[in-house]
Design a protein around this motif. Structure first.
Motif, PDB file in Angstrom:
ATOM      1  N   SER A  63       0.824  -1.217   0.000  1.00 28.12           N
ATOM      2  CA  SER A  63       0.000   0.000   0.000  1.00 28.12           C
ATOM      3  C   SER A  63       0.860   1.270   0.000  1.00 28.12           C
ATOM      4  N   GLU A  64       2.175   1.143   0.270  1.00 26.69           N
ATOM      5  CA  GLU A  64       3.053   2.316   0.207  1.00 26.69           C
ATOM      6  C   GLU A  64       3.554   2.596  -1.208  1.00 26.69           C
ATOM      7  N   PHE A  65       3.119   1.764  -2.153  1.00 25.49           N
ATOM      8  CA  PHE A  65       3.680   1.871  -3.504  1.00 25.49           C
ATOM      9  C   PHE A  65       2.594   2.209  -4.520  1.00 25.49           C
ATOM     10  N   VAL A  66       2.978   2.867  -5.596  1.00 26.49           N
ATOM     11  CA  VAL A  66       2.075   2.947  -6.745  1.00 26.49           C
ATOM     12  C   VAL A  66       2.710   2.242  -7.936  1.00 26.49           C
ATOM     13  N   TYR A  67       1.811   1.709  -8.749  1.00 29.93           N
ATOM     14  CA  TYR A  67       2.194   0.947  -9.937  1.00 29.93           C
ATOM     15  C   TYR A  67       2.057   1.865 -11.136  1.00 29.93           C
ATOM     16  N   TRP A  68       3.020   1.855 -12.021  1.00 28.37           N
ATOM     17  CA  TRP A  68       2.964   2.762 -13.161  1.00 28.37           C
ATOM     18  C   TRP A  68       3.057   2.046 -14.506  1.00 28.37           C
ATOM     19  N   GLY A  69       2.758   0.749 -14.513  1.00 27.70           N
ATOM     20  CA  GLY A  69       2.663   0.040 -15.793  1.00 27.70           C
ATOM     21  C   GLY A  69       3.977  -0.506 -16.306  1.00 27.70           C
ATOM     22  N   GLU A  70       3.839  -1.295 -17.348  1.00 27.85           N
ATOM     23  CA  GLU A  70       4.992  -1.960 -17.943  1.00 27.85           C
ATOM     24  C   GLU A  70       5.923  -0.934 -18.603  1.00 27.85           C
ATOM     25  N   ILE A  71       7.226  -1.188 -18.559  1.00 27.60           N
ATOM     26  CA  ILE A  71       8.176  -0.319 -19.258  1.00 27.60           C
ATOM     27  C   ILE A  71       7.981  -0.501 -20.753  1.00 27.60           C
ATOM     28  N   ARG A  72       7.778   0.609 -21.455  1.00 23.85           N
ATOM     29  CA  ARG A  72       7.552   0.502 -22.898  1.00 23.85           C
ATOM     30  C   ARG A  72       8.499   1.443 -23.613  1.00 23.85           C
ATOM     31  N   PRO A  73       9.339   0.927 -24.486  1.00 25.30           N
ATOM     32  CA  PRO A  73      10.272   1.805 -25.186  1.00 25.30           C
ATOM     33  C   PRO A  73       9.532   2.792 -26.090  1.00 25.30           C
ATOM     34  N   MET A  74       9.877   4.073 -25.998  1.00 20.43           N
ATOM     35  CA  MET A  74       9.185   5.102 -26.783  1.00 20.43           C
ATOM     36  C   MET A  74       9.844   5.246 -28.146  1.00 20.43           C
ATOM     37  N   PRO A  75       9.025   5.175 -29.215  1.00 15.37           N
ATOM     38  CA  PRO A  75       9.618   5.421 -30.534  1.00 15.37           C
ATOM     39  C   PRO A  75       9.965   6.912 -30.679  1.00 15.37           C
ATOM     40  N   ASP A  76      10.836   7.233 -31.592  1.00 13.81           N
ATOM     41  CA  ASP A  76      11.195   8.633 -31.824  1.00 13.81           C
ATOM     42  C   ASP A  76       9.987   9.359 -32.430  1.00 13.81           C
ATOM     43  N   PRO A  77       9.395  10.316 -31.690  1.00 15.74           N
ATOM     44  CA  PRO A  77       8.154  10.940 -32.172  1.00 15.74           C
ATOM     45  C   PRO A  77       8.326  11.660 -33.511  1.00 15.74           C
ATOM     46  N   ASP A  78       9.537  12.102 -33.824  1.00 16.95           N
ATOM     47  CA  ASP A  78       9.733  12.802 -35.095  1.00 16.95           C
ATOM     48  C   ASP A  78       9.902  11.842 -36.258  1.00 16.95           C
ATOM     49  N   ALA A  79      10.406  10.646 -35.945  1.00 15.42           N
ATOM     50  CA  ALA A  79      10.720   9.726 -37.043  1.00 15.42           C
ATOM     51  C   ALA A  79       9.594   8.713 -37.294  1.00 15.42           C
ATOM     52  N   CYS A  80       8.757   8.412 -36.261  1.00 13.66           N
ATOM     53  CA  CYS A  80       7.801   7.313 -36.452  1.00 13.66           C
ATOM     54  C   CYS A  80       6.520   7.805 -37.136  1.00 13.66           C
ATOM     55  N   SER A  81       5.746   6.860 -37.649  1.00  9.15           N
ATOM     56  CA  SER A  81       4.485   7.198 -38.322  1.00  9.15           C
ATOM     57  C   SER A  81       3.402   7.454 -37.272  1.00  9.15           C
ATOM     58  N   ASP A  82       2.264   8.032 -37.707  1.00 14.67           N
ATOM     59  CA  ASP A  82       1.149   8.274 -36.787  1.00 14.67           C
ATOM     60  C   ASP A  82       0.654   6.967 -36.177  1.00 14.67           C
TER      61      ASP A  82
END
Ligand SMILES: Cc1cc2nc3c(=O)[nH]c(=O)nc-3n(C[C@H](O)[C@H](O)[C@H](O)COP(=O)(O)OP(=O)(O)OC[C@H]3O[C@@H](n4cnc5c(N)ncnc54)[C@H](O)[C@@H]3O)c2cc1C
Lengths: 413, 85
Positions: free
Chosen positions: B15-34
């Motif tokens: 109860s002292e912790f919060v969960y923030w989801g699985e680690i997900r690698p972020m694609p380069d927002p300028d290079a990737c498609s929509d």
């Protein structure tokens, strides 16, 4: 003692037909295979047969019918949602519910009680007014009421909620109802069976065969079945099935827990929901208080339950009803909720031809059982999405066209 | 009581912790498609498995990584970002 019981004592074989037929073997192929024998899967089979004459259908259930979230839910039925898509869809469902007991010739204990969503803050009152206006626009009985109306309906309640969350008002929804959950699965199951669909329990789907972007069959624990159409209605198991066809979705799984008290004489007519206190409660026709709270705070794909859940929920319940302090909790359990980012379902066609999704039902899909069956059957029979579900398609995420249902679905389900 | 081990503060109630989801690698927002960007923003890996997840010990604001079996709800190990060698 009913004399009919004697027949069971004297007869060597079971003297009455079972709810539905048990089939010893699977056929090599079906027109439609439905994965999941919960309310949604069985309702889809029922309406495929009844409305569209499609009866060469198998419902495959890895456990027993209704053993998933259908048999674990707290059965609140309502249509006072926030978005036009949601309101229209759930309203259709509430209409279908009215006649189901007669249609099935089976008592679903469908009971219209009236539903209060309590507001303890100004901002909650604002959301209630917003919802009431959207609801009225679509002809739904929904209005904002004051604390005195809450008191009149539930004189036992401490309106100050222990002094720290006084009730400012509520959204009142007269059609709010509860029903007996497993009877819904049995009713749809029997109706589908009578019309020729096959229900196979203890039969798990282990893989889906896709060729050239089209479904060609499913692998099961009892062998391969050829089919071109698969409906996936497996609630908390959805990601495991979508992985089989290589479809990615935003669905994530958190447990949702619930519990019931010992039975009491009827005293609580209405269904009560409080977002601030994270609680909803109604009294079943057996006299038990049926209670739930918000989602567990992190991902788990199992149905384990925890002690902190009844502890937290009881504390909030006692804020509302201090006189319940001696009442015992007799059962608690959990289901796996298939959550979406916008608290709306994911339904209809997918990038894989012949693979139809009825998913993302999270904590709010029991009330939608009839309309899901109806619209999924139509979608499969016509191979295009039914007009009531076009706003719920999987590609809304790719198009950033989300459905903002969170305000009406997060705690109230 | 469910326990979680913070790499800095040791074993504490969950109860002292919060969960923030699985680690997900972020694609380069300028290079990737929509489409790639929408997939990153919305899609999740919802099937069970051993996942690397963000957790935070809230009293000390310590962010760290937990490797957890999400079906058994069993934590295999926890460590600070960059310490998994
Ligand atoms: C505690 C709790 C309270 C809730 N309260 C409410 C409420 O008050 N109101 C409301 O509207 N909704 C509520 N819900 C949500 C509601 O229960 C669900 O959205 C709804 O019941 C989903 O029905 P279903 O038929 O799609 O899924 P389920 O009933 O879960 O059926 C899916 C079936 O698929 C089977 N299956 C899974 N994988 C496979 C496989 N590989 N092969 C074969 N079969 C498989 C499972 O065994 C299961 O029986 C609640 C949910 C929970 C957990």
């Amino acid at each position: 003692m009913p004399w009919r019981l004697l027949r069971f004592g004297l007869s060597k074989s079971h003297p009455e037909p079972r709810m539905f037929t048990t089939h010893d073997t699977l056929k090599p192929s079906y027109d439609v295979v439905i994965i999941g024998g919960g309310g949604h899967g069985l309702a889809s089979a029922y309406y495929l047969a009844r409305d569209h004459g499609i009866t060469n259908v198998a419902v495959l259930e890895k456990g027993y019918i209704g053993g998933g979230n259908t048999g674990r839910n707290t059965t609140i039925i309502r249509s006072n949602y926030l978005t036009p898509e949601g309101v229209k869809f759930y309203d259709k469902s509430v209409q279908l519910w009215q006649d189901l007991s007669t249609e099935f010739d089976l008592n679903l204990f469908f009971s219209t009680r009236g539903h209060f969503t309590l507001a303890h803050t100004d901002s909650a009152m604002r959301t209630m007014r917003w919802r009431a206006e959207v609801n009225k626009h679509y002809g739904i009985a929904s209005e904002v009421v004051g604390p005195e109306d809450v008191k009149r309906a539930t004189p036992q309640m401490d309106l100050s909620c222990g002094g720290h969350a006084p009730i400012q008002g509520a959204l009142y929804h007269a059609p709010g109802a509860v029903a007996r959950h497993d009877a819904v699965a049995w009713g749809y199951g029997r109706g589908a069976d009578m019309r020729g669909a096959e229900i196979h329990q203890q039969t798990a789907v282990t893989g889906i065969e896709v060729k050239g972007g089209k479904v060609v069959g499913v692998h099961t624990t009892r062998g391969f079945i050829a089919t071109n159409k698969v409906i996936c209605a497996v609630a908390g198991f959805t990601p495991r099935i979508t992985d089989m066809v290589g479809i990615r979705t935003p669905i994530y799984i958190h447990p949702l827990q619930a519990m019931v008290s010992e039975p009491m004489k009827p005293w609580l007519d209405s269904i009560l929901v409080s977002g601030s206190l994270h609680i909803y409660v109604s009294q079943s026709s057996r006299g038990e208080l049926v209670m739930g709270a918000s989602l567990d705070p992190y991902e788990v794909q199992s149905t384990r339950s925890t002690l902190d859940f009844p502890e937290g929920l009881s504390a909030h319940l006692l804020d509302m009803f201090p006189f319940l302090s001696h009442v015992k909790v007799v059962r608690q359990w959990a289901g796996m909720a298939d959550m979406t980012p916008d608290f709306a379902p994911i339904m209809g066609m997918t990038p894989v031809e012949g693979f139809y999704l009825d998913s993302g039902w999270g904590t709010w899909g029991f009330k939608a059982t009839p309309v899901c069956g109806k619209t999924m059957a139509w979608t499969v029979a016509n191979d295009k999405p039914h007009e009531l579900i076009t706003g719920f398609s999987l590609d809304r995420f790719r198009n950033y066209a989300l459905t903002g249902e969170k305000g009406a679905a997060s705690v109230g389900h | 009581m469910k326990l979680m081990t913070c790499p800095v503060n040791g074993t504490r109630p969950v109860s002292e912790f919060v969960y923030w989801g699985e680690i997900r690698p972020m694609p380069d927002p300028d290079a990737c498609s929509d489409d790639e960007w929408a997939a990153y923003v919305f899609n999740r890996n919802g099937a069970p498995g051993v996942k690397k997840e963000w957790w935070c010990h809230t009293p000390s604001n310590t962010w760290f990584i937990a490797e957890r079996d999400t079906e058994k709800d069993f934590v295999l190990r926890t460590y600070l970002y960059g310490d998994d060698r």
